[in-house]
Enzyme design. Sequence first.
Site, PDB file in Angstrom:
ATOM      1  N   HIS A 151     -10.687  51.806 -39.618  1.00 45.14           N
ATOM      2  CA  HIS A 151     -11.120  50.447 -39.919  1.00 45.14           C
ATOM      3  C   HIS A 151     -10.077  49.786 -40.814  1.00 45.14           C
ATOM      4  O   HIS A 151      -9.587  50.442 -41.740  1.00 45.14           O
ATOM      5  CB  HIS A 151     -12.466  50.487 -40.641  1.00 45.14           C
ATOM      6  CG  HIS A 151     -12.918  49.136 -41.095  1.00 45.14           C
ATOM      7  ND1 HIS A 151     -13.448  48.204 -40.213  1.00 45.14           N
ATOM      8  CD2 HIS A 151     -12.907  48.546 -42.321  1.00 45.14           C
ATOM      9  CE1 HIS A 151     -13.756  47.112 -40.893  1.00 45.14           C
ATOM     10  NE2 HIS A 151     -13.431  47.286 -42.164  1.00 45.14           N
ATOM     11  N   ASP A 208       6.853  51.155  -5.344  1.00 48.21           N
ATOM     12  CA  ASP A 208       6.390  49.944  -4.654  1.00 48.21           C
ATOM     13  C   ASP A 208       6.573  50.005  -3.139  1.00 48.21           C
ATOM     14  O   ASP A 208       5.933  49.262  -2.408  1.00 48.21           O
ATOM     15  CB  ASP A 208       7.177  48.720  -5.164  1.00 48.21           C
ATOM     16  CG  ASP A 208       6.635  48.166  -6.476  1.00 48.21           C
ATOM     17  OD1 ASP A 208       5.815  48.857  -7.118  1.00 48.21           O
ATOM     18  OD2 ASP A 208       7.036  47.055  -6.857  1.00 48.21           O
ATOM     19  N   THR A 262       2.898  34.791  -4.731  1.00 45.17           N
ATOM     20  CA  THR A 262       1.857  35.204  -3.777  1.00 45.17           C
ATOM     21  C   THR A 262       1.935  36.698  -3.468  1.00 45.17           C
ATOM     22  O   THR A 262       1.414  37.143  -2.450  1.00 45.17           O
ATOM     23  CB  THR A 262       1.996  34.385  -2.472  1.00 45.17           C
ATOM     24  OG1 THR A 262       3.378  34.386  -2.091  1.00 45.17           O
ATOM     25  CG2 THR A 262       1.527  32.963  -2.670  1.00 45.17           C
TER      26      THR A 262
HETATM   27  C1  FAD Z   1       7.893  39.265 -12.840  1.00 51.33           C
HETATM   28  C2  FAD Z   1       7.348  40.653 -12.713  1.00 51.33           C
HETATM   29  C3  FAD Z   1       6.671  41.209 -13.763  1.00 51.33           C
HETATM   30  C4  FAD Z   1       6.175  42.512 -13.659  1.00 51.33           C
HETATM   31  N1  FAD Z   1       5.508  43.016 -14.719  1.00 51.33           N
HETATM   32  C5  FAD Z   1       5.021  44.269 -14.652  1.00 51.33           C
HETATM   33  C6  FAD Z   1       4.371  44.844 -15.759  1.00 51.33           C
HETATM   34  O1  FAD Z   1       4.229  44.221 -16.800  1.00 51.33           O
HETATM   35  N2  FAD Z   1       3.906  46.118 -15.632  1.00 51.33           N
HETATM   36  C7  FAD Z   1       4.054  46.833 -14.481  1.00 51.33           C
HETATM   37  O2  FAD Z   1       3.605  47.975 -14.420  1.00 51.33           O
HETATM   38  N3  FAD Z   1       4.672  46.308 -13.403  1.00 51.33           N
HETATM   39  C8  FAD Z   1       5.166  45.050 -13.470  1.00 51.33           C
HETATM   40  N4  FAD Z   1       5.847  44.538 -12.403  1.00 51.33           N
HETATM   41  C9  FAD Z   1       5.981  45.380 -11.193  1.00 51.33           C
HETATM   42  C10 FAD Z   1       7.102  46.403 -11.372  1.00 51.33           C
HETATM   43  O3  FAD Z   1       8.309  45.735 -11.650  1.00 51.33           O
HETATM   44  C11 FAD Z   1       7.234  47.247 -10.117  1.00 51.33           C
HETATM   45  O4  FAD Z   1       5.996  47.813  -9.788  1.00 51.33           O
HETATM   46  C12 FAD Z   1       8.235  48.374 -10.342  1.00 51.33           C
HETATM   47  O5  FAD Z   1       9.491  47.868 -10.681  1.00 51.33           O
HETATM   48  C13 FAD Z   1       8.334  49.253  -9.084  1.00 51.33           C
HETATM   49  O6  FAD Z   1       9.267  50.263  -9.310  1.00 51.33           O
HETATM   50  P1  FAD Z   1      10.107  50.908  -8.105  1.00 51.33           P
HETATM   51  O7  FAD Z   1      10.995  51.905  -8.741  1.00 51.33           O
HETATM   52  O8  FAD Z   1       9.182  51.337  -7.053  1.00 51.33           O
HETATM   53  O9  FAD Z   1      10.958  49.713  -7.486  1.00 51.33           O
HETATM   54  P2  FAD Z   1      11.961  48.649  -8.103  1.00 51.33           P
HETATM   55  O10 FAD Z   1      11.766  48.481  -9.555  1.00 51.33           O
HETATM   56  O11 FAD Z   1      11.846  47.437  -7.244  1.00 51.33           O
HETATM   57  O12 FAD Z   1      13.387  49.321  -7.923  1.00 51.33           O
HETATM   58  C14 FAD Z   1      13.954  49.546  -6.691  1.00 51.33           C
HETATM   59  C15 FAD Z   1      15.457  49.526  -6.831  1.00 51.33           C
HETATM   60  O13 FAD Z   1      16.024  49.999  -5.635  1.00 51.33           O
HETATM   61  C16 FAD Z   1      17.218  49.313  -5.380  1.00 51.33           C
HETATM   62  N5  FAD Z   1      17.505  49.447  -3.953  1.00 51.33           N
HETATM   63  C17 FAD Z   1      16.790  48.978  -2.906  1.00 51.33           C
HETATM   64  N6  FAD Z   1      17.340  49.360  -1.740  1.00 51.33           N
HETATM   65  C18 FAD Z   1      18.429  50.085  -2.075  1.00 51.33           C
HETATM   66  C19 FAD Z   1      19.409  50.753  -1.308  1.00 51.33           C
HETATM   67  N7  FAD Z   1      19.368  50.790   0.031  1.00 51.33           N
HETATM   68  N8  FAD Z   1      20.418  51.385  -1.978  1.00 51.33           N
HETATM   69  C20 FAD Z   1      20.488  51.369  -3.334  1.00 51.33           C
HETATM   70  N9  FAD Z   1      19.571  50.760  -4.095  1.00 51.33           N
HETATM   71  C21 FAD Z   1      18.552  50.134  -3.472  1.00 51.33           C
HETATM   72  C22 FAD Z   1      16.905  47.901  -5.826  1.00 51.33           C
HETATM   73  O14 FAD Z   1      18.103  47.205  -6.126  1.00 51.33           O
HETATM   74  C23 FAD Z   1      16.034  48.146  -7.056  1.00 51.33           C
HETATM   75  O15 FAD Z   1      16.815  48.113  -8.228  1.00 51.33           O
HETATM   76  C24 FAD Z   1       6.374  43.253 -12.477  1.00 51.33           C
HETATM   77  C25 FAD Z   1       7.084  42.699 -11.406  1.00 51.33           C
HETATM   78  C26 FAD Z   1       7.580  41.421 -11.523  1.00 51.33           C
HETATM   79  C27 FAD Z   1       8.342  40.835 -10.382  1.00 51.33           C
END
Ligand code: FAD
Length: 461
Positions: free
Chosen positions: A440, A308, A267
Amino acid sequence: MADYDVVVIGGGPGGYVCAIRCGQLGLKVACVEGRGALGGTCLNVGCIPSKALLHASEAVHEAGTNFAKMGISAGPVSVDVAKMLAYKDGVVKSNTQGIEFLFKKNKVDYVKGWGEIVSPTEVKVGDQSLTTKNIVIATGSEPASLPGVEVDEERVITSTGALELTKVPEKLVVIGAGVIGLELGSVWGRLGAEVTVIEFLDVITPGQDGEVQKHFQRILKKQGMGFVLGAAVQKVKKLKTKLKVTYKLRKDDSEHVVDADVVLVATGRRPYTEGLGLEAVGVATERGMVKTDAHWRTNVAGIWAIGDVIAGPMLAHKAEDEGMAVAEEIAGKHGHVNYGVIPGVIYTGPEVASVGQTEENLKEAGRAYKVGKFPFMGNGRAKANFATEGFVKLIADAETDRILGCHVIGPGAGDLIHEICVAMEFGASAQDVALTCHAHPTYSEAMREAALACGDGAIHA
Ligand SMILES: Cc1cc2nc3c(=O)[nH]c(=O)nc-3n(C[C@H](O)[C@H](O)[C@H](O)COP(=O)(O)OP(=O)(O)OC[C@H]3O[C@@H](n4cnc5c(N)ncnc54)[C@H](O)[C@@H]3O)c2cc1C
């Protein structure tokens, strides 16, 4: 003297890309990551493992449906789920280790542990204190919960559990017809599960072009996926051998119950900021998201945020772009992300990809537009590859012919869309694409045909 110019908290696509770019720009940088591996949600429990399982399950589907048509007999196809998961884990490991290599190459210090911001110039990681001129929050997101549904990651699972199921469930109920639910529903459906998707809205993949939504749902239905739309899940009751999912239809409030072996809660996701210490340093949030200005600055000087955990689509490439841009800003250059040209892809079979405006958006904005459409049925390569389902829909300004958006459902859509992303970045017209020679036989010819259809007409339709 601070230890670092930049401390990035979070090693996902936002954080690790930001750290690498900081290193390339000559900044002294550390990246703090608590999960024990780099790559964040994306590499560990998101994009990469899901695509590995989509690839493997698509191969099963292809063997079962198309091999015989091409004169290939490979005997009955069977699946060893444990080996498939091991293949997926191997893909994840090689990707996450690849980031460690890139960190070394770009002089990024990888600090293992959970980071807490204790002041705008200090991050604590366990007993370690890192002093810094800038902090970038890139802590990502986590699966959103649903009232009345208790996740145990075994029978009632999130996307993380759906990447670890040790056997194919007989009946899988997916709550939520968004990208993640449909991709993971496709994986287990192709491997033999009976999949029912329950969605609150009356359409699947909210926000997509309406025509694509309908076509996509028809294709998934043909593949055996069941849909209950306009339904609000009330609760999931756990019995010894079964789960009972109760939902209410929004149109008449009637209550229904469906059985499942496994329920996938898909969700959506919510920003993750637990234990980060935002309140203590006064970083403002809004509905759980860290608030930033247009240059990824929070309200506290020296603290930035990307990915994110801030507003915008929760996509890895959006996080990566912000990661690069914020590094440029910190280095005193100009970081830029064009939020109007961020593609979205659903990696089902066929794939769905889109960029820019939908017809619905344009109607609402009262902007005059024209549509050029081309079906993959008219594409020679698609015919050879049993991939004729779907179409390309290109939307251009009615007067200037400037491309405003593109929506593709069909083979390789996730790669095809980038031709239009580049075109849009250059402010191209549909005619520019139509006048470009396309090799093509390729699926890309369908993009050109849709562009031709915006003008005097497609050739092969
Ligand atoms: C099943 C699934 C499939 C997906 N498929 C796609 C796709 O095909 N294409 C796409 O574009 N997106 C996809 N996504 C979305 C994508 O994974 C996220 O948009 C992306 O990972 C966001 O990147 P980020 O760096 O913002 O955060 P994240 O990848 O969530 O990384 C954040 C990191 O911060 C770490 N962290 C958090 N708090 C702390 C702290 N206080 N100290 C140290 N470390 C910390 C966490 O452990 C994590 O490793 C998918 C998501 C899921 C769940």
